[in-house]
Design a protein around this motif. Structure first.
Motif, PDB file in Angstrom:
ATOM      1  N   MET D  60      68.975  23.014  75.128  1.00  0.00           N
ATOM      2  CA  MET D  60      69.051  24.245  75.923  1.00  0.00           C
ATOM      3  C   MET D  60      70.501  24.644  76.192  1.00  0.00           C
ATOM      4  SD  MET D  60      66.860  26.340  77.113  1.00  0.00           S
ATOM      5  CE  MET D  60      67.734  27.866  77.137  1.00  0.00           C
ATOM      6  N   LEU D  62      72.345  22.943  78.517  1.00  0.00           N
ATOM      7  CA  LEU D  62      72.644  22.625  79.909  1.00  0.00           C
ATOM      8  C   LEU D  62      73.455  21.347  80.013  1.00  0.00           C
ATOM      9  CD1 LEU D  62      69.109  23.471  81.326  1.00  0.00           C
ATOM     10  CD2 LEU D  62      71.133  24.939  81.251  1.00  0.00           C
ATOM     11  N   ALA D  82      74.060  28.467  77.647  1.00  0.00           N
ATOM     12  CA  ALA D  82      72.599  28.392  77.753  1.00  0.00           C
ATOM     13  C   ALA D  82      71.936  29.766  77.701  1.00  0.00           C
ATOM     14  CB  ALA D  82      72.221  27.673  79.036  1.00  0.00           C
ATOM     15  N   TYR D  92      62.592  27.172  78.315  1.00  0.00           N
ATOM     16  CA  TYR D  92      62.763  25.843  78.893  1.00  0.00           C
ATOM     17  C   TYR D  92      61.920  25.737  80.148  1.00  0.00           C
ATOM     18  CZ  TYR D  92      65.296  21.921  81.098  1.00  0.00           C
ATOM     19  OH  TYR D  92      65.637  20.742  81.688  1.00  0.00           O
ATOM     20  N   PRO D  94      61.546  22.974  82.882  1.00  0.00           N
ATOM     21  CA  PRO D  94      62.094  21.669  83.257  1.00  0.00           C
ATOM     22  C   PRO D  94      61.083  20.829  84.010  1.00  0.00           C
ATOM     23  CG  PRO D  94      62.922  23.359  84.731  1.00  0.00           C
ATOM     24  CD  PRO D  94      62.090  24.064  83.700  1.00  0.00           C
ATOM     25  N   ARG D  98      61.469  23.912  88.747  1.00  0.00           N
ATOM     26  CA  ARG D  98      62.586  24.754  89.163  1.00  0.00           C
ATOM     27  C   ARG D  98      62.238  26.225  89.235  1.00  0.00           C
ATOM     28  NH1 ARG D  98      67.781  21.558  86.790  1.00  0.00           N
ATOM     29  NH2 ARG D  98      68.923  22.853  88.225  1.00  0.00           N
ATOM     30  N   PHE D 100      62.221  29.701  91.076  1.00  0.00           N
ATOM     31  CA  PHE D 100      63.113  30.316  92.070  1.00  0.00           C
ATOM     32  C   PHE D 100      62.308  30.491  93.353  1.00  0.00           C
ATOM     33  CE2 PHE D 100      64.695  32.002  87.927  1.00  0.00           C
ATOM     34  CZ  PHE D 100      65.828  31.220  87.888  1.00  0.00           C
ATOM     35  N   PHE D 102      62.671  31.454  96.386  1.00  0.00           N
ATOM     36  CA  PHE D 102      62.680  32.591  97.306  1.00  0.00           C
ATOM     37  C   PHE D 102      62.410  33.914  96.584  1.00  0.00           C
ATOM     38  CE2 PHE D 102      65.362  29.361  99.281  1.00  0.00           C
ATOM     39  CZ  PHE D 102      64.677  29.201 100.476  1.00  0.00           C
ATOM     40  N   LEU D 103      62.156  33.825  95.289  1.00  0.00           N
ATOM     41  CA  LEU D 103      61.786  35.015  94.545  1.00  0.00           C
ATOM     42  C   LEU D 103      60.260  35.073  94.461  1.00  0.00           C
ATOM     43  CD1 LEU D 103      64.740  35.261  93.839  1.00  0.00           C
ATOM     44  CD2 LEU D 103      64.153  35.517  91.447  1.00  0.00           C
ATOM     45  N   GLU D 107      59.068  38.585  90.538  1.00  0.00           N
ATOM     46  CA  GLU D 107      60.516  38.498  90.350  1.00  0.00           C
ATOM     47  C   GLU D 107      60.886  37.301  89.489  1.00  0.00           C
ATOM     48  OE1 GLU D 107      62.114  40.631  94.467  1.00  0.00           O
ATOM     49  OE2 GLU D 107      61.769  38.472  94.423  1.00  0.00           O
ATOM     50  N   ARG D 110      60.397  38.378  86.152  1.00  0.00           N
ATOM     51  CA  ARG D 110      61.369  39.388  85.715  1.00  0.00           C
ATOM     52  C   ARG D 110      62.717  38.788  85.335  1.00  0.00           C
ATOM     53  NH1 ARG D 110      61.813  44.341  89.697  1.00  0.00           N
ATOM     54  NH2 ARG D 110      63.581  44.778  88.336  1.00  0.00           N
ATOM     55  N   THR D 111      63.014  37.585  85.829  1.00  0.00           N
ATOM     56  CA  THR D 111      64.300  36.983  85.448  1.00  0.00           C
ATOM     57  C   THR D 111      64.421  36.877  83.939  1.00  0.00           C
ATOM     58  OG1 THR D 111      63.369  34.779  85.655  1.00  0.00           O
ATOM     59  CG2 THR D 111      64.601  35.598  87.540  1.00  0.00           C
ATOM     60  N   GLY D 112      63.282  36.600  83.283  1.00  0.00           N
ATOM     61  CA  GLY D 112      63.342  36.468  81.835  1.00  0.00           C
ATOM     62  C   GLY D 112      63.025  37.774  81.129  1.00  0.00           C
ATOM     63  N   ARG D 160      57.001  32.005  83.026  1.00  0.00           N
ATOM     64  CA  ARG D 160      58.350  32.543  83.113  1.00  0.00           C
ATOM     65  C   ARG D 160      59.089  32.339  81.787  1.00  0.00           C
ATOM     66  NH1 ARG D 160      62.185  29.665  87.455  1.00  0.00           N
ATOM     67  NH2 ARG D 160      61.812  27.990  85.971  1.00  0.00           N
ATOM     68  N   ALA D 161      58.932  31.131  81.221  1.00  0.00           N
ATOM     69  CA  ALA D 161      59.595  30.863  79.950  1.00  0.00           C
ATOM     70  C   ALA D 161      59.033  31.779  78.859  1.00  0.00           C
ATOM     71  CB  ALA D 161      59.427  29.403  79.567  1.00  0.00           C
TER      72      ALA D 161
END
Lengths: 424, 290, 317, 247
Positions: D60, D62, D82, D92, D94, D98, D100, D102-103, D107, D110-112, D160-161
């Motif tokens: 990845m 990292l 990364a 990825y 993990p 992991r 988020f 507080f999202l 959301e 949406r990060t991805g 999410r991935a």
């Protein structure tokens, strides 16, 4: 005469460059000989040290003070030096901090071998350096430090103050305050040693004149927004009296105006609040302020002298070079300029040749009479023997159209306070 | 002396107004700390430089609002530059090193300003000069306007963080930098942007606050400690918390100055800070928001 | 350092100490005096290394202990007549210990940056009190006083000259160094280091971590107070500026610049910084703080282990 | 046995060659090599601390390996940060999920999802597809990620991935700490991924699941691939698994 003026104009940038890049006066002069240098041949220069806050919170005052010092020294050198010897200036920055100041002074005394010192801006730094003058037996002409104790409880045989201090100003100002402005006063002061002692001096004198101080408000040093403190001020009294200086003074004056307090009450105070270097930042908010100061950059009587015109013009030109906004000289420029000249008089009178002659120099400075003229554009002054404190004419002024206008000149013998000093 | 209701109300207004300015300065700092673990000691200097950019723009263009905008943009760019040159190499190291590096930066910036702009204080004229009567005081509208602008700017920042893609990216980066990266978020760019935004907020606050006092090279000093207190009491990195904390502490100090000696009124905020740290180390308002 | 044969270490140590003893006899007055001052600041920095380097707690409150040591000494010298050196020392240490005890009790409950901030705020509280209580502390003006005699009843009676004060300070700094070194290598010091490495585990093993931390802060504060007393003796004044948090910041800087967790590193850091400032101020009277800032930032970025760590790595190459 | 040999079926998607990695002074990876084909599910088995997670992190980006090569779609990616690798199509998930915290769920997704070059419609379609796969998440879409149960968080982490439309997903112990009921769901998700032609590199402690889901297995010991075999071979000889997993 005009030739001399020209030399001054040309010389100024050179000296300024020395200040910027030169290590010490001695080294710098070797690199860039000033135009008058040749005239002195092999004569050994007098070395005069000057400690100033060139960085940190007090930088404004330190830089205008230094302009006065350099102006005086350039003029002395142009006119043939002192006792035929040129004068070299060694400048040190104290960063507005006492430990750095103390170290810098030790350096000037032991490394640069200065013959005397003229300078010092912040009172705490002046006080921290006092033992050095005593240990090495060197004359110290204070340039700016205003703390009362310097010539009272903490007075010192080697230290001289050739300008006024708060008790004398209070004596000079109180009759006007009570007689012309009002009986009841509220004092706003910067809450630390100088502010507190000045507050006490004014309280005493106002009450002596039959007035009354009905309340006081202290403001911590470095308070950017004074509103929470000053918005408490309310009640039945005639005038507000402010004791502050520098940025704190500017904030105070701005915010008093903003809250309508300067409209509601008479507004007076220490001239440091409306110092010429503060005026640009105050704009029209300082209109009507009545203050006291020993020096104002004006040409009104009694300052309508050729000597003052000359001083004012040259100082203004030099200040323009250190600050693009082109400030007028303030009392710090004046007092440092005159302190050098007082030292010059003392050296001439005593035949002082170097450090070992300091006792003779002190004897010459004690009781020294300084006469209004090119050396002392501010006016006559007397350096009192008992406490090494000078007494001089005070100017009461009002700010109109963004400029100070002289209301009244208080002669120096109307500013006297009894000496309160005993040399160890 | 008895405290009148009038005085308490006046101090409430003062506290809220001062608090909003403080909140605006603190919002940039808390954003930077929360997201990048950088304790930015040079924040006060960015505030000061913003005020100078304001002075210069005002002199050249004559518009306060343009001055506000240009200070924000110029200081944001400066922030990005500082981040890339100085702080990026420190990423992932002890936050202590960022305190030290930014301490060095504050030395540089402060003395640069002294050199460049000279020692004499400058003025920013307020765009609005009217007053209204507040009991026995004439209260300037401008103060109210600052509070409103500060509020609006913080609200805009909040909206940006809440709804925009960048907002989500920034918040994701705050919570888990590594995972954010693994999700394809350009973390280095996000961090530089955050530092720029935080700096821009400081620069704008400098212009807004300028008219109340004078602009000089040392004006940042008066703020730095108080802003740090606000950021900690609000919970580091907690934007809403800092705003509440800024107003809370300003009100507290304003009220305290009615009773105790003024110089000691600041101790009140110190005490609040220490109590906060002892009993709610993540911030007084940690659970309420975020 | 510990890997190398002990004899080399002690030989090096003796050479350095011998050079420092001889220094005031050969150096020009100003530099000799600056050296004494460096030793005093070095002692302050070294005292905070016990927390920063060995316990993993970054204190931003050492200005309070330093300042209280200073004002304690001032109190003794101003109120007791004739001024007595040992009393000044006792008062100063007492003042520092009281401040350290107070700060330690509250701040040790917190960790990392929160500990740092608490100590900073506590020192600011002391600052505000000292700055505003003009009647007692002289406020901003501070206090000035005279150096006492160096007297041991029946043995010696000496005026403190710059030279013998230098030796006195040197003796105190060397003594403090050896003592701190002993402390860090003692079982107590080992516990501190294990707190630094893993606080939870240390607690799990059964050590009363809070109590160890309190003792560490107090010890550190005591040595900082000692530095304050000697600063007062050297300069004959005490001022609130020394209680201001900037002094604490500089203390941390000395540590980081010199190399934390080494005890001598902080002294090297203090020396480097003071000499750098002194040197540059001779070339750029007005704007030397700009290059100072630049050099400092560069050091933080490029020499993460400080001067000592950097030198060691360079020597090993 | 030569690890790394035994070429993957079909086109090679990811190739890892001779990876060395240090954590502080301790040597974690001693030259890991492996190959994954397009759409292939590959298992990575081994005891705790043999370097399975580190291998995933190195792929990845990292963890920066000190030595070795990683090629994705025949392009070397070793120096890429990364986030660039994620954009190339490496997802990825993990070990600790992991999320988020507080999202909100949306959301988090949406990060991805919010990246350049994806049209609005496409984003909407992707989101809808994911919500179809994970109906649990629809109900929770405005809830903060931290408030979800462990199983839901695992779903969210995988979902999410998937928003990255990855070509491969690195799954690190997806069943750890989940209720047995959820293990079956994970198994299903892996087949869904396979159906979408997404390759999976699965790190697991759960041997039966791995054997069920994967087609090939790499067995790691002390930072090295010690054994490499197809699932069929391992089913035939249980002793190999026992040797490396220490059951």
């Amino acid at each position: 005469m005009s030739d001399v003026e020209n030399v001054a104009e040309n010389a100024a940038p050179t000296r300024r460059r020395l200040l910027g890049w030169g290590a010490s006066g001695a080294v710098a002069t070797m690199l860039l000989p000033a135009p008058w240098r040749a005239a002195f041949g092999d004569a050994k220069p007098y070395k005069i040290g000057s400690l100033q806050p060139l960085t940190g919170v007090a930088a404004v005052g330190g830089k205008t003070a230094l302009v006065g010092i350099q102006m005086a020294i350039d003029r002395i050198n142009k006119l043939g030096g002192i006792n035929g010897r040129p004068v070299d200036l060694i400048v040190a920055d104290d960063q507005s901090k006492p430990d750095i100041g103390r170290r810098a002074v030790e350096k000037m005394v032991t490394e640069d071998n200065i013959d005397a010192h003229v300078g010092g801006f912040l009172s705490n730094i002046c006080l921290a350096c006092m033992p050095v003058w005593e240990d090495h037996q060197l004359a110290n002409m204070i340039g700016v430090c205003l703390d009362t104790t310097l010539t009272t409880t903490k007075c010192n045989r080697y230290t001289f103050r050739t300008f006024d201090f708060a008790p004398a100003q209070a004596v000079a100002f109180a009759p006007y305050l009570v007689g012309k402005l009002g009986k009841k006063w509220h004092i706003i002061y910067a809450d630390y040693a100088w502010g507190q002692s000045t507050r006490d001096a004014y309280t005493r004198e106002i009450e002596k004149q039959g007035g009354q101080v009905v309340g006081s408000t202290g403001i911590p040093l470095g308070t950017a927004d004074t509103t929470p403190f000053i918005s408490k001020i309310n009640g039945d009294f005639d005038g507000l009296f402010g004791i502050s200086f520098g940025t704190d003074g500017t904030s105070l004056a701005n915010q008093l105006y903003d809250l309508g307090l300067t409209k509601k009450y008479k507004w007076a105070g220490d001239g440091a609040i409306a110092e010429s270097t503060n005026l640009p930042a105050l704009g029209n908010k300082i209109e009507g302020f009545v203050g006291i100061n020993r020096y104002l950059p004006v040409l009104d009587p009694p300052l309508d002298t050729p000597a003052n015109r000359k001083f004012l013009d040259e100082a203004t030109a030099r200040l323009k070079k250190i600050d693009p906004s082109g400030p007028l000289p303030d009392r710090y420029t004046q007092s440092n300029y005159e302190a050098i000249n007082a030292l010059k008089l003392g050296i001439e009178k005593s035949g002082f040749q170097g450090r070992e002659d300091t006792p003779k120099l002190i004897a010459a400075l004690e009781g020294l009479e300084m006469k209004e003229g090119d050396d002392f554009p501010q006016g006559d002054k007397t350096l009192r023997k008992e406490d090494h404190q000078a007494f001089l004419r005070e100017l009461l002024f009002v700010i109109k159209n963004g400029k100070p206008h002289i209301l009244e000149a208080v002669p120096k013998d109307k500013t006297l306070v009894p000496p309160a000093c005993s040399f160890a | 002396m008895a405290i009148s209701l009038q005085q308490i109300l006046i101090q409430t207004v003062n506290g809220v107004v001062t608090g909003m300015i403080l909140a605006l300065v603190a919002s940039g700092l808390t954003l930077i700390f929360g997201i990048m673990d950088i304790v930015n000691f040079a924040h006060g200097e960015l505030f000061m430089l913003g005020a100078y950019v304001g002075v210069l723009t005002l002199a050249a263009a004559g518009s306060f609002w343009l001055a506000l905008l240009s200070a924000m943009v110029a200081i944001a760019l400066l922030g990005a530059l500082i981040y890339v040159t100085t702080l990026r190499p420190l990423l992932g190291r002890d936050p202590l090193t960022t305190i030290l590096a930014t301490f060095g930066l504050s030395l540089i910036l402060q003395n640069y300003a002294l050199w460049q702009f000279g020692p004499v204080a400058r003025k920013i004229a307020e765009p609005i000069s009217g007053h209204f009567t507040l009991f026995y005081l004439d209260y300037p509208w401008y103060r109210v306007v600052i509070a409103l602008i500060a509020g609006a700017m913080i609200f805009a920042l909040w909206m940006f963080l809440k709804f925009g893609t960048w907002g989500i990216w920034i918040r994701a980066t705050t919570q888990d930098r590594v995972m954010a990266q693994a999700m394809g978020i350009p973390v280095p760019l996000v961090l530089a942007t955050v530092f720029a935004i935080g700096s821009g907020m400081a620069g704008a606050s400098g212009v807004l606050f300028g008219p109340l006092t004078a602009v000089d090279h040392a004006m940042g000093l008066d703020w730095i400690l108080k802003v740090f207190i606000v950021v900690v009491v609000g919970g580091m990195g907690n934007l809403a918390g800092s705003i509440v904390a800024a107003i809370f502490i300003s009100l507290l100090e304003a009220y305290a100055s009615l009773w105790v000696s003024p110089a000691q009124a600041v101790i009140v905020s110190f005490v609040v800070l220490i109590l906060t740290l002892l009993f709610r180390p993540t911030g007084l308002f940690a659970t309420a928001t975020r | 350092m510990s890997r190398r044969p002990a004899s080399i270490y002690w030989i090096g140590f003796s050479i350095v100490v011998a050079a420092l003893i001889a220094a005031p006899l050969v150096l020009p007055t100003f530099w000799a005096r600056l050296l004494t001052e460096i030793l005093i600041w070095g002692l302050l920095a070294m005292s905070s290394d016990l927390l920063i380097g060995y316990t993993g707690m970054v204190s931003f409150g050492h200005s309070a202990f330093f300042g209280l040591g200073m004002y304690g000494a001032a109190a003794a010298l101003l109120t007791v007549s004739p001024p007595n050196l040992w009393l000044a020392l006792a008062y100063g240490l007492l003042g520092a210990a009281a401040a350290a005890g107070f700060v330690a009790y509250f701040s040790t409950r917190l960790r990392d940056i929160y500990f740092a901030i608490t100590t900073l705020i506590f020192s600011q509280i002391f600052y505000v009190i000292i700055f505003t209580w003009t009647a007692v502390t002289g406020g901003e003006n501070g206090l000035t006083f005279e150096r006492p005699l160096l007297a041991v009843p029946g043995l010696i009676r000496l005026h403190l000259t710059p030279t013998n004060l230098h030796w006195f300070v040197l003796a105190v700094v060397v003594g403090s160094y050896l003592l701190l070194r002993r402390i860090t290598q003692s079982p107590f010091g080992m516990v501190l280091q294990s707190i630094r490495e893993n606080e939870a585990r240390t607690r799990a093993i059964g050590y009363p971590v809070e109590r160890y931390k309190i003792v560490a802060v107090m010890l550190s504060g005591l040595f900082a107070g000692l530095a304050g007393v000697f600063y007062a003796l050297q300069n004959e004044f005490a001022a609130p500026d020394f209680v201001f948090f900037i002094v604490s910041g500089e203390t941390v800087i000395y540590n980081v610049v010199g190399g934390i967790g080494t005890l001598v590193g902080p002294i090297v850091g203090a020396a480097f910084f003071l000499l750098l400032r002194e040197g540059l101020s001779r070339f750029f009277t007005e704007f030397y703080l700009i290059p100072v800032g630049v050099i400092f930032v560069a050091m933080v970025i490029f020499m993460p282990q400080g001067l000592l760590g950097f030198m060691r790595r360079w020597l090993n190459q | 046995m030569n690890p790394g040999s035994g070429a993957a079926p079909g086109a090679v998607l990811l190739e890892v060659d001779g990876l060395h990695s240090f954590y502080g002074k301790s040597h974690i990876l001693h030259g890991v090599s492996l190959v994954i084909g397009r759409g292939e599910v590959v298992g990575l088995l081994g005891r705790n601390g043999v370097g399975k997670s580190t291998t995933l992190k190195a792929i990845m980006g990292l963890v920066q390996p000190s030595e070795g090569q990683i090629a994705f779609e025949a392009q070397p990616i070793i120096g890429l940060p990364a986030h660039r690798r994620a954009r190339l199509g490496i997802g990825y998930v993990p070990e600790e999920r992991r999320i988020f915290r507080f999202l909100t769920v949306t959301e988090n997704l949406r990060t991805g999802l919010d990246r350049h070059g994806v049209s609005k419609q496409r984003k909407k379609a992707l989101l809808e597809k994911i919500y179809e796969f994970f109906p649990v998440l629809v109900e929770r879409r405005n809830q903060a990620g931290g408030t979800l149960s462990g199983g839901e968080q695992q779903m969210l982490a995988i979902a999410r991935a998937m928003m990255l439309e990855p070509k491969i997903i690195l799954l690190d112990e997806p069943t750890e700490g989940l209720m047995p009921r959820m293990v079956g769901q994970i198994r299903e998700i892996i087949s869904v991924l396979q159906a979408e032609n997404v390759a999976v590199l699965l790190v697991e402690q759960n041997v039966p699941l791995t054997l069920e889901a994967a087609s090939r297995i790499y067995l790691l010991e002390k930072g090295m691939v010690r054994h490499h075999a197809t699932v069929a071979e391992l089913r035939a000889d249980h002793s190999i698994i026992q040797q490396y997993m220490g059951v």
